[in-house]
Design an enzyme around this catalytic site. Structure first.
Site, short mmCIF file in Angstrom:
data_model
loop_
_atom_site.label_atom_id
_atom_site.label_comp_id
_atom_site.label_asym_id
_atom_site.label_seq_id
_atom_site.Cartn_x
_atom_site.Cartn_y
_atom_site.Cartn_z
N CYS B 43 0.86 -1.18 0.00
CA CYS B 43 0.00 0.00 0.00
C CYS B 43 0.90 1.24 0.00
CB CYS B 43 -0.86 -0.04 1.26
SG CYS B 43 -1.82 1.45 1.56
N THR B 45 0.85 3.51 2.02
CA THR B 45 1.25 3.70 3.40
C THR B 45 2.60 3.02 3.68
OG1 THR B 45 -1.05 3.82 4.07
CG2 THR B 45 0.54 3.28 5.80
N HIS B 48 5.39 5.17 2.62
CA HIS B 48 5.68 6.22 3.60
C HIS B 48 6.54 5.68 4.74
CE1 HIS B 48 3.03 9.20 1.82
NE2 HIS B 48 2.02 8.36 1.83
N CYS B 98 -11.58 -0.43 19.44
CA CYS B 98 -11.49 -0.65 20.89
C CYS B 98 -12.72 -1.35 21.45
CB CYS B 98 -11.26 0.68 21.62
SG CYS B 98 -12.74 1.70 21.80
N CYS B 104 -17.68 3.04 18.69
CA CYS B 104 -17.79 1.58 18.68
C CYS B 104 -19.15 1.12 19.19
CB CYS B 104 -16.67 0.96 19.53
SG CYS B 104 -15.08 0.92 18.68
N CYS B 112 -13.45 4.45 15.21
CA CYS B 112 -13.11 4.24 16.62
C CYS B 112 -12.06 5.27 17.04
CB CYS B 112 -12.55 2.83 16.79
SG CYS B 112 -11.78 2.54 18.40
#
Lengths: 349, 349, 349, 349
Positions: B43, B45, B48, B98, B104, B112
């Site tokens: 990805c 990401t 990065h 969480c 949530c 979340c």
């Protein structure tokens, strides 16, 4: 008897100022209504036009008559007008939609591509008489205080903004407490908002915010607004942001207190592009943002009337001054100073 | 037999780079699942994180194992896990919510407040094995091509974005044709979009956009995009903007072709604040804007699976390269060059 | 040159039957359009009128000209008509809304309290010429097959029904495969429905259902429909029920296969009250039910046109017969026998 | 110190009646909470169970402890419970969702396919102690009157029903004024409903309806309800129907006063199939109908708490009686007679 001429507050030329003049009473066509204006109220837009700022220079074509918030009595109707009678006490939706564009054909006339706003793009209501298309007339219920008649336009803005998403049981931040912000507070509370935080630098306006039902009125200059609102919402932030100021700092602050998954409805108009941290303000948050323009035609009007008729909402605190139309100069000064909230200009004949 | 150690691609320290290491196989708790990774895809990401840019420096805590797009076979399950068996072919939602915050509790786990992303905030899937909470496992249907298994994460992003508002019969602009933008094109067309305009400067990506079903692929550098799109939409603009680039210019251009009353869904992440003409882009337009984060848990996964199972969507054109996990360096280079779209890293054991 | 008289299929009296007559060509007012009919198609409603059943006796006021599905060429326009020209190829929305009731004022003209349906409450299109208010004219794109022009009315019913809730990635049951049911199947598939079950006792119609894209066509008389659909949906039931038959048994069966939390859109008109186990069919299920009437004005028309223009949907299989208007008797027989689906009546002049 | 045994009101066998018994205090698992019941209120469902009617015979498996509306103090928590402490004052959602079915995975746990209701399908709260899964515990704010603690279940039903569609500025008919109907009136008014018509044959309940904020309380036996409501709504009918009775005649009357395009939310459970004129009640009307089951988990709970905390709603008028748990016989009689609305049973220890 309708006279041939009337008094009107005219924007005479491409320069600051307005002046009272004697002008012809408008002639109405077969689907128009002529209304004898009783009260016209002053909007921030009128101040821009008065001062001839950048926006006004680009949009306004003088000479013409401003004024788009009003109420009055029907003085004459065109030959094909039905369901409206001489003597009816009315206000009007001043956004005249084209009726033919995509948006008009799918129930989104409030974002008509070719809208013409009476009082902005054509003659408006700062006059003894105003000409309105029959389709845009709104008959006012006698059960609503007569003083509120000219306020349906800005009150409708507030109703449109508040009800553009869920509000019952929600926590709300209102950034900017001009008249529409103040109305929004009252609408939100009347529609079940759990807690409303008003955020506004002007002290007079904060006091009005509390009178309109805000649970807290915060000063962005001295209160630590973001910290305070987060603490008061179990560190979630508010469910709903109603942005009424158009100020970049307020917009950014508003988003900073909006909870993950929250809703922001933006009505305030920034005068230039705004630098916004879209990633954190909006995208990671999974927020929903509604741009708000005018009033839904005419769903918002029905909602506004129903809320006022039910007696849940008092608009009176927002009406801070009443002046004869001829004293428009003083009205403009009161607004500039931040002393006034909503000023009613009354027409005597 | 599960070994004690495994090969993993590790981000070893707060500096550019990653490296293959031998590390312990994760131990699972009573509600966890251990998956033998078959394919992990790369990805943006991950790029990065590889390059250790500003965002990575603020978020990532080395040493740890990146990788959040994967599929594989269940190798072991915790003692309280139900409905998942060793041998199941699975992928997983890597956003671990969480379970206790406001979002949530009201069905918005995708936003979340305390989310932990496996492969970002904790060990991920660039390894022989990955540990996943059972609640986040998604069993893959054998009727879906095995190659698409690791793509549910980005494909789900696309599904979430496209289906965050009405799409059937709508005209659509997609700004940015990385893998998620490309998937969005296919999803929009499969869900009844009338016309899809892909807007993307990279020629390879424009070609892929057409293969994924875009009606037109426009180059913002040379085509007069705004003029063209307006002309092709009866001068209304598009009903829907899907912003997949995160680039300020693309965001502004996207809004410029959005019709009055339209919907914009923003998934691309700008790396810094964006200057946006909120008045004209959004407020006067009465537009609705959705910030898009992750995938709805697990509504998006059901939708993604249903769309893939129905055979309406082919993800294959987006898979431009396949490499062994150990050749991650080459993968990073291919992505930087703009030669690759989606690269599958395969795990051999 | 427009003649003084024309051929028309007339419902002459309060009794079964219709007959071809020579009648005056309608005179148009300033906001009307006169259309030279090219094709008019036959709806189940016309059969009720032909046979003079209970519903027809209560609603229809003979003598008048039936026919509400048509296309043709504009022959003349009233003096205040804009944007429509002689020679335009058009169809029309035959529900003429009053424009003044609550629903008309809030964007729900499709449920106008005082609607007048041309071809039902006033003269319709089974004639050489038909008079239509300009606001109701729909200009047909030349990119859409000319044969589909008269089908916008029932096709729009299908679009309205399918798109009254989410459809992409959803499983769907269609109960009743008359023309609107068949169109619904195609619309659902074009808009991303994952799996469509057609439920219909008539074998011809089941075959058409498969041609329109149904994944399965089930016979309620012999297949164990409920058991089968549940088994094919992981025992959840379908996400969406599209009820197109109006038959009590089909309605009950449809609800029996709807999943908890599902959506049912009801368009078929039961001829008398229906006994329904509201507790189990609807309330415990937390289902949402939409009653569907006509087409949204004119959102549905834009959607219908966009879907047809995109080439995703072929209506041709549903057109089983073409006859000259004068052979209406045969058309009625073909419909009664269940041999025909949609019959186009062509007007020769 | 938690004792080994406790007093409980038990449904001992498949026959009418209940009896107080000494039974073991429930043992809790690692994710459970044990609550010392302070107040439990009586629901109509308990009356069905008491009398052992047809529904009860099909659903209830004696011996067990009924009671699903309660509040109390946490007496013990399982070893894996977080965020809940001994001493917390709590109520609970008694619908225990499976967590694994389609609905549970897409945020619709309130229509879980495999729901187990404590007090119906397993031991409930008519006892000194009740065992609850930690996920279902709702901590009660000290700012809400302690007396309202046991009422979150039926009050939540009302909130879920009212807020299942738009309510602000809407006219509303509530058919049936048992406790949930009464709560709905208050919720609707607090959330901006313009006018609420309560329709109820029992005079005591009509009086309570007015105390809860209904604008009018109508007797279907003597007032001409349909005519009256239509006249009072400009002959449009009401925007919203909240059906709280389950009685066929009330359901039909409710639909008869619903406006074209209106919304009906049905919560009352008819004991057998209902004959309904779907064509006129629903389909031609273009109405939307929501079946309402339980409370959204846990969106409704947040809304209910926010509304109560804001002080907009007073539930006290609905609490007509308070009795010790041991006097359940008298409570059942008061409910049968129609003398009581909501009865609180208090637990002394």
């Amino acid at each position: 008897m309708i006279p041939k001429t009337m008094h009107a507050l005219v924007k005479p030329a491409a320069a600051p100022g307005m002046e009272m003049r004697e002008v012809p009473v408008p002639e109405i066509g077969p689907t128009d209504v002529l209304v004898a204006v009783e009260t016209a109220s002053v909007c921030g837009t009128d101040l821009h036009i008065f001062h001839w700022d950048e926006w006004a220079q680009a949009r306004i074509k003088p000479p013409y008559i401003p004024g788009h918030e009003f109420c009055g009595t029907v003085a004459a109707i065109g030959e094909r007008v039905q369901g409206i009678s001489v003597g009816d006490f009315v206000s009007a939706e001043m956004h005249v939609a084209c009726g033919h564009c995509l948006q008009c054909r799918i129930g989104q006339q409030h974002v008509c591509q070719f809208v013409k706003i009476l009082g902005v793009d054509a003659d408006g209501a700062f006059a003894d008489y105003v000409k309105i298309p029959a389709s845009n007339i709104w008959k006012l219920s006698p059960t609503i205080p007569r003083d509120f008649g000219s306020l349906f336009d800005p009150f409708g803005n507030a109703v449109h903004t508040v009800l553009s998403g869920e509000i019952a049981g929600r926590s709300v931040a209102v950034t900017g407490c001009g008249p529409i912000g103040l109305f929004s507070i009252a609408v939100a509370k009347a529609c079940g908002a759990a807690k409303v935080f008003a955020i506004e630098p002007n002290r007079n306006r904060r006091e009005l915010a509390l009178r309109m039902g805000a649970d807290e009125a915060l000063d962005p200059a001295t209160d630590n607004v973001a910290e305070h609102v987060l603490a008061a919402t179990s560190h979630n932030g508010v469910d709903v942001l109603l942005e009424m100021s158009g100020h970049p700092a307020a917009i950014r602050q508003g988003f900073s207190v909006l909870r993950m998954g929250g809703r922001a409805s933006l009505l305030g108009i920034p005068s230039r592009p705004v630098e916004l941290d879209l990633a954190n303000a909006l995208i990671f948050k999974g927020a929903t943002v509604h741009g708000i323009n005018g009033r839904k035609m005419y769903e918002t009007w029905f909602e506004a009337e129903a809320l006022l008729r039910s007696g849940k909402i008092d608009l009176a605190p927002v009406i801070t001054h009443r002046l004869p139309l001829a004293q428009f100069d003083e009205a403009m000064k009161l607004l500039e100073n931040g002393e006034a909230s909503k000023i009613l200009l009354t027409v005597k004949r």
